[in-house]
Design a protein around this motif. Structure first.
Motif, PDB file in Angstrom:
ATOM      1  N   GLY A 250       0.830  -1.192   0.000  1.00  0.00           N
ATOM      2  CA  GLY A 250       0.000   0.000   0.000  1.00  0.00           C
ATOM      3  C   GLY A 250       0.870   1.250   0.000  1.00  0.00           C
ATOM      4  N   ILE A 251       0.354   2.341  -0.556  1.00  0.00           N
ATOM      5  CA  ILE A 251       1.101   3.593  -0.698  1.00  0.00           C
ATOM      6  C   ILE A 251       0.504   4.630   0.246  1.00  0.00           C
ATOM      7  CG2 ILE A 251       1.975   5.281  -2.339  1.00  0.00           C
ATOM      8  CD1 ILE A 251       2.566   2.276  -2.985  1.00  0.00           C
ATOM      9  N   TRP A 252       1.327   5.204   1.144  1.00  0.00           N
ATOM     10  CA  TRP A 252       0.814   6.198   2.081  1.00  0.00           C
ATOM     11  C   TRP A 252       1.425   7.578   1.818  1.00  0.00           C
ATOM     12  CZ3 TRP A 252       5.103   8.019   4.395  1.00  0.00           C
ATOM     13  CH2 TRP A 252       6.162   7.131   4.672  1.00  0.00           C
ATOM     14  N   PHE A 253       0.771   8.591   2.409  1.00  0.00           N
ATOM     15  CA  PHE A 253       1.190   9.982   2.254  1.00  0.00           C
ATOM     16  C   PHE A 253       1.236  10.663   3.625  1.00  0.00           C
ATOM     17  CE2 PHE A 253      -1.703   8.847  -1.273  1.00  0.00           C
ATOM     18  CZ  PHE A 253      -0.782   8.761  -2.295  1.00  0.00           C
ATOM     19  N   ASN A 254       2.169  11.603   3.771  1.00  0.00           N
ATOM     20  CA  ASN A 254       2.240  12.388   5.001  1.00  0.00           C
ATOM     21  C   ASN A 254       2.752  13.789   4.687  1.00  0.00           C
ATOM     22  OD1 ASN A 254       5.060  11.811   4.618  1.00  0.00           O
ATOM     23  ND2 ASN A 254       5.401  12.119   6.803  1.00  0.00           N
ATOM     24  N   LEU A 255       2.770  14.633   5.687  1.00  0.00           N
ATOM     25  CA  LEU A 255       3.437  15.935   5.605  1.00  0.00           C
ATOM     26  C   LEU A 255       4.593  15.920   6.594  1.00  0.00           C
ATOM     27  CD1 LEU A 255       0.527  18.569   5.451  1.00  0.00           C
ATOM     28  CD2 LEU A 255       1.766  17.494   3.553  1.00  0.00           C
ATOM     29  N   ALA A 256       5.704  16.564   6.234  1.00  0.00           N
ATOM     30  CA  ALA A 256       6.885  16.548   7.089  1.00  0.00           C
ATOM     31  C   ALA A 256       7.656  17.852   6.942  1.00  0.00           C
ATOM     32  CB  ALA A 256       7.782  15.363   6.740  1.00  0.00           C
ATOM     33  N   VAL A 257       8.434  18.163   7.959  1.00  0.00           N
ATOM     34  CA  VAL A 257       9.310  19.348   7.952  1.00  0.00           C
ATOM     35  C   VAL A 257      10.720  18.906   8.335  1.00  0.00           C
ATOM     36  CG1 VAL A 257       7.506  21.047   8.460  1.00  0.00           C
ATOM     37  CG2 VAL A 257       8.664  19.851  10.353  1.00  0.00           C
ATOM     38  N   PRO A 258      11.728  19.708   7.996  1.00  0.00           N
ATOM     39  CA  PRO A 258      13.098  19.341   8.377  1.00  0.00           C
ATOM     40  C   PRO A 258      13.213  19.066   9.878  1.00  0.00           C
ATOM     41  CG  PRO A 258      13.145  21.160   6.831  1.00  0.00           C
ATOM     42  CD  PRO A 258      11.701  20.937   7.185  1.00  0.00           C
ATOM     43  N   LYS A 259      14.048  18.103  10.232  1.00  0.00           N
ATOM     44  CA  LYS A 259      14.165  17.640  11.612  1.00  0.00           C
ATOM     45  C   LYS A 259      14.547  18.761  12.581  1.00  0.00           C
ATOM     46  CE  LYS A 259      14.377  13.564  12.421  1.00  0.00           C
ATOM     47  NZ  LYS A 259      13.334  12.548  12.718  1.00  0.00           N
ATOM     48  N   ARG A 260      15.286  19.743  12.077  1.00  0.00           N
ATOM     49  CA  ARG A 260      15.764  20.821  12.954  1.00  0.00           C
ATOM     50  C   ARG A 260      14.709  21.907  13.187  1.00  0.00           C
ATOM     51  NH1 ARG A 260      17.493  21.233   7.862  1.00  0.00           N
ATOM     52  NH2 ARG A 260      17.485  23.279   6.818  1.00  0.00           N
ATOM     53  N   THR A 261      13.501  21.727  12.693  1.00  0.00           N
ATOM     54  CA  THR A 261      12.431  22.704  12.907  1.00  0.00           C
ATOM     55  C   THR A 261      12.119  22.819  14.397  1.00  0.00           C
ATOM     56  OG1 THR A 261      11.473  22.146  10.749  1.00  0.00           O
ATOM     57  CG2 THR A 261      10.055  23.305  12.304  1.00  0.00           C
ATOM     58  N   PRO A 262      12.007  24.030  14.937  1.00  0.00           N
ATOM     59  CA  PRO A 262      11.748  24.198  16.374  1.00  0.00           C
ATOM     60  C   PRO A 262      10.463  23.505  16.823  1.00  0.00           C
ATOM     61  CG  PRO A 262      12.439  26.264  15.386  1.00  0.00           C
ATOM     62  CD  PRO A 262      12.219  25.317  14.249  1.00  0.00           C
ATOM     63  N   ALA A 263      10.488  22.996  18.044  1.00  0.00           N
ATOM     64  CA  ALA A 263       9.352  22.234  18.576  1.00  0.00           C
ATOM     65  C   ALA A 263       8.040  23.014  18.558  1.00  0.00           C
ATOM     66  CB  ALA A 263       9.674  21.759  19.991  1.00  0.00           C
ATOM     67  N   PRO A 264       8.008  24.316  18.914  1.00  0.00           N
ATOM     68  CA  PRO A 264       6.733  25.036  18.864  1.00  0.00           C
ATOM     69  C   PRO A 264       6.151  25.121  17.451  1.00  0.00           C
ATOM     70  CG  PRO A 264       8.319  26.210  20.225  1.00  0.00           C
ATOM     71  CD  PRO A 264       9.084  25.141  19.506  1.00  0.00           C
ATOM     72  N   VAL A 265       7.017  25.197  16.448  1.00  0.00           N
ATOM     73  CA  VAL A 265       6.556  25.245  15.060  1.00  0.00           C
ATOM     74  C   VAL A 265       5.966  23.887  14.666  1.00  0.00           C
ATOM     75  CG1 VAL A 265       7.236  25.610  12.669  1.00  0.00           C
ATOM     76  CG2 VAL A 265       8.249  27.008  14.482  1.00  0.00           C
ATOM     77  N   VAL A 266       6.659  22.823  15.024  1.00  0.00           N
ATOM     78  CA  VAL A 266       6.153  21.480  14.739  1.00  0.00           C
ATOM     79  C   VAL A 266       4.808  21.269  15.421  1.00  0.00           C
ATOM     80  CG1 VAL A 266       6.559  18.998  15.091  1.00  0.00           C
ATOM     81  CG2 VAL A 266       8.447  20.495  14.391  1.00  0.00           C
ATOM     82  N   ALA A 267       4.706  21.672  16.674  1.00  0.00           N
ATOM     83  CA  ALA A 267       3.462  21.487  17.421  1.00  0.00           C
ATOM     84  C   ALA A 267       2.304  22.220  16.763  1.00  0.00           C
ATOM     85  CB  ALA A 267       3.643  21.965  18.863  1.00  0.00           C
ATOM     86  N   ARG A 268       2.540  23.458  16.325  1.00  0.00           N
ATOM     87  CA  ARG A 268       1.458  24.233  15.695  1.00  0.00           C
ATOM     88  C   ARG A 268       1.044  23.617  14.360  1.00  0.00           C
ATOM     89  NH1 ARG A 268      -2.768  25.572  14.757  1.00  0.00           N
ATOM     90  NH2 ARG A 268      -3.462  27.584  13.923  1.00  0.00           N
ATOM     91  N   LEU A 269       2.019  23.184  13.573  1.00  0.00           N
ATOM     92  CA  LEU A 269       1.690  22.587  12.277  1.00  0.00           C
ATOM     93  C   LEU A 269       0.981  21.241  12.448  1.00  0.00           C
ATOM     94  CD1 LEU A 269       4.932  23.446  10.266  1.00  0.00           C
ATOM     95  CD2 LEU A 269       2.656  24.466   9.989  1.00  0.00           C
ATOM     96  N   ARG A 270       1.394  20.465  13.448  1.00  0.00           N
ATOM     97  CA  ARG A 270       0.699  19.202  13.720  1.00  0.00           C
ATOM     98  C   ARG A 270      -0.749  19.463  14.126  1.00  0.00           C
ATOM     99  NH1 ARG A 270       5.022  15.345  17.076  1.00  0.00           N
ATOM    100  NH2 ARG A 270       6.066  14.491  15.196  1.00  0.00           N
ATOM    101  N   GLU A 271      -0.922  20.463  14.956  1.00  0.00           N
ATOM    102  CA  GLU A 271      -2.263  20.829  15.385  1.00  0.00           C
ATOM    103  C   GLU A 271      -3.116  21.258  14.192  1.00  0.00           C
ATOM    104  OE1 GLU A 271      -3.543  23.737  18.874  1.00  0.00           O
ATOM    105  OE2 GLU A 271      -3.044  24.795  17.023  1.00  0.00           O
ATOM    106  N   ALA A 272      -2.527  22.056  13.302  1.00  0.00           N
ATOM    107  CA  ALA A 272      -3.257  22.532  12.132  1.00  0.00           C
ATOM    108  C   ALA A 272      -3.633  21.378  11.215  1.00  0.00           C
ATOM    109  CB  ALA A 272      -2.413  23.561  11.375  1.00  0.00           C
ATOM    110  N   LEU A 273      -2.695  20.437  11.006  1.00  0.00           N
ATOM    111  CA  LEU A 273      -3.005  19.285  10.161  1.00  0.00           C
ATOM    112  C   LEU A 273      -4.108  18.441  10.791  1.00  0.00           C
ATOM    113  CD1 LEU A 273      -2.460  17.550   7.676  1.00  0.00           C
ATOM    114  CD2 LEU A 273      -0.634  16.406   8.970  1.00  0.00           C
ATOM    115  N   ALA A 274      -4.052  18.258  12.104  1.00  0.00           N
ATOM    116  CA  ALA A 274      -5.098  17.492  12.786  1.00  0.00           C
ATOM    117  C   ALA A 274      -6.461  18.145  12.597  1.00  0.00           C
ATOM    118  CB  ALA A 274      -4.764  17.361  14.271  1.00  0.00           C
TER     119      ALA A 274
END
Length: 323
Positions: A250-274
């Motif tokens: 099966g073929i899956w899809f996701n969204l991702a950002v560079p690993k060095r992205t600050p945690a607050p930015v990751v948290a906000r984007l995860r929240e927005a995607l959810a």
């Protein structure tokens, strides 16, 4: 990755449609965000990215634009995303191929998606379909096609060297004990055009881009690559039903950002995607023949790493190369 674990990720929409958590504090975008799609417009990656971009833009109160960066089986776009500023304004539209195959195919590129990116969350899964061209291929079922392929040389097309389309065929040929000449194209749209023009005998592409042509009779579908039949093509058997025990890609899809992205930015984007995981978005994904996935964002990195490891093993065994 076990079949049970993957199917559990697809089960139900109860959690998927639950109200999002309280808004993450500390970062809000102030300018447009781009999603890098590593294939040309018109294919399933582009379609799904645009479905997600619309509600994501509403949630973040900024334009979310799609930037198609095709080439090298998606590796060019992956490199561009990896080298972008880790500020939340560049997002990679991830795929099974980028995370699970490209680290093997492009081992010297310096990019490893599992190592270099943090997942914002999984979006959905789609099946590839083995389609043959009436007039060029006589077989009407999988075993008949295998027998035909053993009698005469055939040509198959893929959406790119090292892509999940290519790998689906490589695994099929290995399991079936057949050979065929590979012609890689630069994405789904060029592959579909080649199939319609009868330039190749068969190919693997997603239900998203194949179903309309199968229903019209232009393509003859012989099997899907998942362990369950695709809801859009209920009469098309799985590879396993066709006699290839253990075939499951099966073929899956996701969204991702560079690993060095600050945690607050990751948290906000995860929240927005959810927050995009509404019934409306789920319905739009299913209209594109994609089944929404329900994996908590915090668990998606581990889920993807396990899936990627499985695909990398398959790629090694199939001896997929960039040449």
């Amino acid at each position: 990755m076990t079949l049970i674990a993957r199917r559990a990720a697809l089960a139900g929409l109860g959690t998927l449609l639950a109200a999002p958590a309280l808004r993450a504090q500390g970062w809000q975008p102030t300018r447009p965000i781009r999603i890098i799609v590593t294939y040309p417009p018109g294919g399933v990656n582009d379609i799904v990215a645009r479905i997600i971009a619309e509600p994501l833009s509403r949630e973040l109160h900024q334009p979310v634009v799609i930037e198609n960066r095709a080439g090298a089986g998606g590796n060019i776009g992956t490199q561009a995303a990896a080298q972008a500023d880790a500020d939340g304004y560049t997002i990679l539209f991830g795929t099974t191929a980028l995370f699970g195959v490209n680290p093997i195919v492009y081992a010297s590129s310096g990019v490893d998606a599992v190592r270099d990116f943090t997942s914002l969350g999984l979006i959905g899964e789609v099946a590839n379909v083995l389609s043959v061209i009436p007039g060029r291929v006589q077989a009407t079922n999988l075993q008949g096609f295998i027998e035909e392929a053993k009698r005469r040389p055939l040509i198959f097309g893929s959406v790119g060297n090292g892509s999940s389309s290519h790998l689906s065929c490589a695994v099929f040929m290995k399991m079936a004990g057949i050979e065929a000449t590979h012609v890689p194209y630069r994405g789904s749209s060029p592959l579909v055009a080649a199939l319609l023009a009868k330039e190749v005998d068969f190919g693997f592409d997603t239900t998203a881009t194949s179903t309309a042509h199968i229903r019209s009779g232009a393509f003859r579908a012989l099997a899907v690559t998942t362990t369950t039949r695709a809801s859009a093509l209920p009469d098309v058997p799985t590879m396993q039903e066709g006699g290839l025990a253990g075939y499951d890609l099966g073929i899956w899809f996701n969204l991702a950002v560079p690993k060095r992205t600050p945690a607050p930015v990751v948290a906000r984007l995860r929240e927005a995607l959810a927050a995009t995981r509404t019934q409306q978005t789920a319905d739009r994904l299913r209209t594109a023949f994609v089944e929404p996935m329900n994996v908590p964002a915090a668990e998606s990195d581990a889920w993807i790493a396990a899936s990627a490891a499985r695909w990398q093993t398959i790629a090694r065994e199939a001896r997929i190369t960039a040449d």
